[in-house]
Each structure stands twice: as structure tokens, then as C-alpha cells.
Motif scaffolding. Structure first.
Motif, short mmCIF file in Angstrom:
data_model
loop_
_atom_site.label_atom_id
_atom_site.label_comp_id
_atom_site.label_asym_id
_atom_site.label_seq_id
_atom_site.Cartn_x
_atom_site.Cartn_y
_atom_site.Cartn_z
N LEU B 43 0.85 -1.26 -0.22
CA LEU B 43 0.08 0.04 0.16
C LEU B 43 0.73 1.37 0.07
CD1 LEU B 43 -3.19 -0.77 2.35
CD2 LEU B 43 -3.00 -0.21 -0.33
N SER B 44 1.81 1.29 0.96
CA SER B 44 2.67 2.48 1.09
C SER B 44 3.51 2.79 -0.27
CB SER B 44 3.50 2.35 2.21
OG SER B 44 4.32 1.36 2.21
N GLY B 46 2.77 1.67 -3.02
CA GLY B 46 1.92 1.97 -4.22
C GLY B 46 1.57 3.51 -4.09
N LEU B 47 1.49 4.13 -2.85
CA LEU B 47 1.34 5.55 -2.71
C LEU B 47 2.48 6.45 -3.18
CD1 LEU B 47 -0.69 7.43 -1.92
CD2 LEU B 47 -0.09 7.21 0.32
N LEU B 263 0.71 4.42 6.17
CA LEU B 263 0.59 2.93 5.34
C LEU B 263 1.81 2.24 5.81
CD1 LEU B 263 -1.17 4.09 2.04
CD2 LEU B 263 -2.16 2.95 4.03
N PRO B 268 1.33 -2.05 8.22
CA PRO B 268 1.78 -3.22 7.66
C PRO B 268 1.66 -4.35 8.89
CG PRO B 268 3.49 -2.06 7.75
CD PRO B 268 2.31 -0.94 7.90
#
Lengths: 281, 268
Positions: B43-44, B46-47, B263, B268
Motif C-alpha cells: 500500500l505505501s 503504491g502511494l 501506510l 503493515p
């Protein structure tokens, strides 16, 4: 504006004098050309005019300020700007306008005023359209005009140019000479042009000839170049029209000796040939 | 050809990224690097990728150029990734002799490769491609300004950088000229082994250095003639000032950084 009194200089105590007692007064607003062959001391003389070199004897006064006076050093350098032979070695910044701004920045001129001066100076040398170009992309003549603009932006009273066209092609030479004359005429800045191109000296108000550290000739271009013999002895060439007339006169042709420009030379030759056909016919 | 090196890899433009204050860009680049190392998990990451994408789109540089910045380092990226692949313990997927590949190893390798690629492309877009060298030196000079108090010659260092940048094209041109001159007199720069070729460079380097010293001397005199006396009492044609655009950038960057850290560290 600038006065040298018995100016003597040598690089060290054991070396001979490069300048041996020069007395020169340069009037405000004038255009003075200084001629001399290599090693005559003309560049050394130029470097005394804004305290890059200090006299070993005698005095240099700039608007009454003695160049030895360290407190007035920056005043002197602001009053008397200097442009050198190699344009590449005097441009500091990567962008044209940044380079022109360098001098005023050093003088602590307020930001808005710098902008005004930079634009003015670039317009004065016809480089305004190039203000945001990189300096290395310019031609030699353009670089040298930028260098001149950099000095104009400091609002000097006098600009000393040490063989500013020596490294340029004929086109660049013409551009730079035009910029120098414009600066003298429209901005009223005193110009001291050091050169060994005779044609550049022809348009000056006054010509000084330096030889072996001494003043050999001093006068209007017409006065100086009429002394072709003295110039030859100092290893200097004379403008081509003068050379031609001199050679003709030496060979006994009856032609007036006070010719300076190409037009005058053509005129004199025309009259000579005409009178000859008249006497024959 | 050789001349193109001079302006670094700066690609002139007028995008919002180009127009941002160089000081802010330097700070944001540092923040980007720090945040990048705090990212963890898909997720992080991805950001971060989204952030990078945003920067690239806004800078109008074009993905092709960005990928070009990564290419020279492809080997190091792959090497690091492979090394990581074999070194992480976990669920073994494949093993032979003392070598083994784990699921966690593959994951780490992918993350590592992504991290290096994003690090390089991010700094290139923010600093190299969209900031001119002059802006960069100006920015560095001002950011390091406070160090003047402990007598670090910040202005002098920045002036040296500016002059170095200014003289790169001049010296390259000169190198070209000297090389041609030597070649014309039979010098051989292309054949022979490394030692031989290095030796052939000496007659080229000597005149280059001599002329560089002569240039330095003349430049110093010219600078003195223009009343240069260090930073004391000096004004600037251009001063840096944060504008509306820069504040927007700060806000966006802060939100994105907060998101990536949350994130990466908390979730995690």
C-alpha cells in the motif's frame, strides 16, 4: 578625468622599467586610442588606470583619487571599468543577464535598479534579445559585447579596453567596435582603447603611441599617422591609405601627405592622375 | 556533442515543477528520500509510486527520459535485488547447494529494486531535469546560509560551483581543439592498451592545465575589475521567494508523506 604623472613601473626591483615616466591626461568623454607593438608597455599602462597594478614611481589620479589609496579602490574600479582581450576569461555567469548583473551585484545596487541597469546595458550593446541565453552559445563578438555590457551596467565614467578585438573574426570586430563607439557617443563614457589595429585608431579623438615605456607620439589620428617614419621605427604599421601615400611620396611622387581615410586617399590619387593627364594633353 | 554535457541534464521548460523554488525542491527531494525508506508493504509503496507518477506528469518530462535516468544503474539494481533474494530467510521455494530462494527473499528483492529505481527517478526529475544548475547553486547557497555563522564559506563555495559550471563548456571546447591539434601531428588516442592510451593523454592534459591556470588568473583579474569582494554587501538580480505554487506543493507533499508513513509504519 584620468591623469598620470611621471608614471614609472617595473615588475620587481631587479627588472628594468616597463614604463619610464609617462605623463598622460585623458579628458572626460574623449575617445583615446593607445598604440604600441608587443611589449611596448601599453597593457601595463592600461592596468594602472584602475589600480590592477600600482605605480613603482609617479602617480595615477582618477577623478582626483590616487590609485594607491586603498580606501577608494572600489570607487576607482567602479569609475574605470576594464574589458580584456579574451571574452571567455571574463564572463563569470552561465546566463547573459546574470553575467551583466555581476558588477552591479557586487556594488550592492538594489534589486530593482539592477534589473533596469542590466536591460539598459544590454540594449546599449545590442544584446538585449540574447539576455536569457547561455553565454557559451554566443559568438566571440557577442561574448565581448556582453563583457562590455557588464562594465556599462556598473555606470563607469571611463572604460579601458585592452585589445578587445584581438581574438575576434572581422564580423565580431566590427560589432564590437560599433558597440564601443556607441558607448562613447550616446552614453558619454570616456573610452581608452588599446589596440594594434591601425584602422581602429583612425576613428579616435586622440592617439597615443607608446614605445619602450615612453610616450612616442600624442595627437589627433591625422597628426600621428602623418609621421609614418616614426611609426615604422617603433615597429608599428600605419593604416593602408597612409602607407600607400607614404610610399608614393618617398618615390618622389608629388601628392599631399595628410591623407588618413580610404576616401581621402582615392581623392588624392584621382587628382594626381587627372593633373598628369592634363599636363600630358 | 561534447558541449551538451554543460547544462547537466537540465531540460528547459515551464511546468509547475520547473517553476518551483529550488530551495523547496532540494528540501522536498530529501523528504522524498527519507519517506521512501520508511515505506513498507504494497500500500505505501503504491502511494510512493503514485507520488512519483504525479511529479513526472506535472513536470511534463516524459516517461522515456525518466527511464533513461535509471538505465545506467540497472546493473546495480539487479545485483542488489539478486543478492537480497538469496539472503533472506523464510519459506524456502527453491534451493541448491548453499543457495536458496525464499518467498520473503523475492519480496524483499522486488521492494529493493523498486526503491532504488524510485529513488533515482524521483531525484532526477525533481533536481537534475527540472532545475537549472544556476538555480541549484543558488538554492544550495541559501539553504546553507545559516552555516555562515560557524564560518563555513558558503558564498565562496557557491561561487566556485557557478564558475566551474560556467567553464565546463569552455574547457571541453579547448580539449577538443588540443586533441585535434595533437592528432594532426600524429598523436594516437585510440589504439593500444589502457596504459598506452592513458600515456597518450598526457600531452593533451599538460596544455589543458596550463591554459586552465591562465584562464583562472585572467578571470580573477576581471572579477576584481568588476568590484567582486565576496558576499559582503552583495545584492542579487534574482532573489528566491516562496510563491503560492510552492505553498501548494508543500501542502500536497505533506499529505502524501503522512499517507506513506501511516501506510508504511502503522498499518503493515
Amino acid at each position: 578625468m584620468i591623469e598620470t604623472k611621471d608614471l614609472r613601473f617595473r615588475y620587481s626591483d631587479t627588472l628594468p622599467f616597463v614604463l619610464e615616466g609617462l605623463n598622460v591626461t585623458i579628458k572626460r568623454g574623449s575617445f583615446v586610442a593607445i598604440l604600441g607593438h608587443n611589449g611596448s608597455g601599453k597593457s601595463t599602462f592600461a592596468k594602472h588606470l584602475n589600480a590592477i597594478l600600482l605605480p613603482s614611481g609617479g602617480k595615477v589620479l582618477v577623478d582626483g583619487m590616487d590609485t594607491v589609496d586603498e580606501d577608494r579602490l572600489y570607487d576607482i574600479r567602479q569609475h574605470v571599468g576594464m574589458v580584456f582581450q579574451n571574452p571567455d576569461n571574463q564572463i563569470v555567469a552561465t546566463l547573459v543577464e546574470e553575467d551583466v548583473a555581476f558588477g552591479p551585484e557586487n556594488l550592492g545596487v538594489p534589486q530593482k535598479e539592477i534589473r533596469v541597469r542590466v536591460d539598459e546595458a544590454l540594449r546599449a550593446v545590442g544584446m538585449y534579445d540574447f539576455r536569457d541565453r547561455a553565454t557559451y552559445q554566443l559568438s566571440g563578438g557577442q561574448k565581448q559585447r556582453v563583457a562590455i555590457a557588464g562594465i556599462i551596467a556598473m555606470r563607469p565614467r571611463c572604460v579601458v579596453l585592452d585589445e578587445p578585438t584581438a581574438m575576434l573574426d572581422p564580423v565580431g570586430r566590427r560589432e564590437v567596435m560599433r558597440a564601443i563607439h556607441d558607448m562613447n557617443r550616446t552614453l558619454g563614457i570616456t573610452v581608452v582603447l588599446i589596440t594594434h589595429h591601425m584602422n581602429e585608431a583612425v576613428d579616435a579623438d586622440r592617439v597615443l603611441v607608446i614605445d619602450h615605456g615612453k610616450l612616442l607620439l600624442d595627437g589627433t589620428p591625422r597628426e600621428v599617422f602623418s609621421q609614418a617614419e616614426t611609426l615604422y621605427r617603433a615597429d608599428l604599421a600605419v593604416p593602408q591609405p597612409v602607407e600607400l601615400i607614404y610610399a608614393l611620396r618617398r618615390d618622389g611622387v608629388d601628392i599631399p601627405g595628410d591623407v588618413l581615410t580610404v576616401d581621402e586617399c582615392a581623392e588624392a590619387l584621382y587628382h594626381l592622375l587627372k593633373s598628369r593627364t592634363n599636363t600630358r594633353g | 556533442m561534447l558541449k551538451d554535457i554543460s547544462l547537466g541534464q537540465y531540460i528547459p521548460g515551464t511546468s509547475v515543477i520547473h517553476r518551483m523554488d529550488p530551495r523547496l525542491k532540494i528540501v522536498l527531494t530529501l523528504a522524498y528520500i527519507v519517506v521512501l525508506f520508511m515505506a513498507k508493504g504494497p500500500l505505501s509503496y503504491g502511494l510512493v509510486l503514485l507520488t512519483l507518477g504525479l511529479i513526472i506528469v506535472l513536470s511534463r518530462i516524459g516517461v522515456r527520459f525518466v527511464l533513461r535516468s535509471v538505465r545506467p544503474l540497472l546493473f546495480i539494481i539487479l545485483f542488489t535485488a539478486v543478492l537480497n533474494m538469496f539472503h533472506v530467510d523464510g519459506d524456502v521455494l527453491w534451493s541448491w547447494w548453499i543457495l536458496k530462494i525464499t518467498r520473503q527473499g523475492i519480496e524483499t528483492a522486488i521492494y529493493m529494486a523498486l526503491r532504488i529505481a524510485m529513488l533515482i527517478s524521483g531525484t532526477f526529475v525533481l533536481l537534475n531535469y527540472t532545475t537549472s544548475p544556476i538555480m541549484l547553486t543558488d538554492g544550495i547557497e541559501q539553504l546553507l546560509g545559516p552555516l555562515k555563522r560557524i564560518h563555513v564559506p558558503v558564498h565562496e563555495l557557491a561561487m566556485m560551483m557557478t564558475i566551474a559550471l560556467r567553464f565546463i563548456p569552455t574547457l571541453i571546447e579547448e580539449t577538443d581543439k588540443i586533441m585535434s591539434a595533437q592528432k594532426a601531428r600524429g598523436a594516437d588516442f585510440e589504439t593500444g592498451n589502457v596504459i598506452r592510451r592513458a600515456k597518450a593523454l598526457i600531452p593533451m592534459l599538460v596544455p589543458l592545465f596550463v591554459s586552465a591556470f591562465r584562464r583562472a588568473d585572467e578571470l580573477a583579474v576581471a572579477m576584481e575589475c568588476r568590484c567582486y569582494r565576496g558576499s559582503e554587501g552583495r545584492t542579487r538580480l534574482r532573489t528566491l521567494k516562496l510563491q503560492g505554487l510552492d505553498y501548494v506543493a508543500i501542502a500536497i507533499a505533506a499529505v502524501l508523506a503522512a499517507g506513506i508513513i501511516t501506510l508504511g509504519v502503522v498499518l503493515p
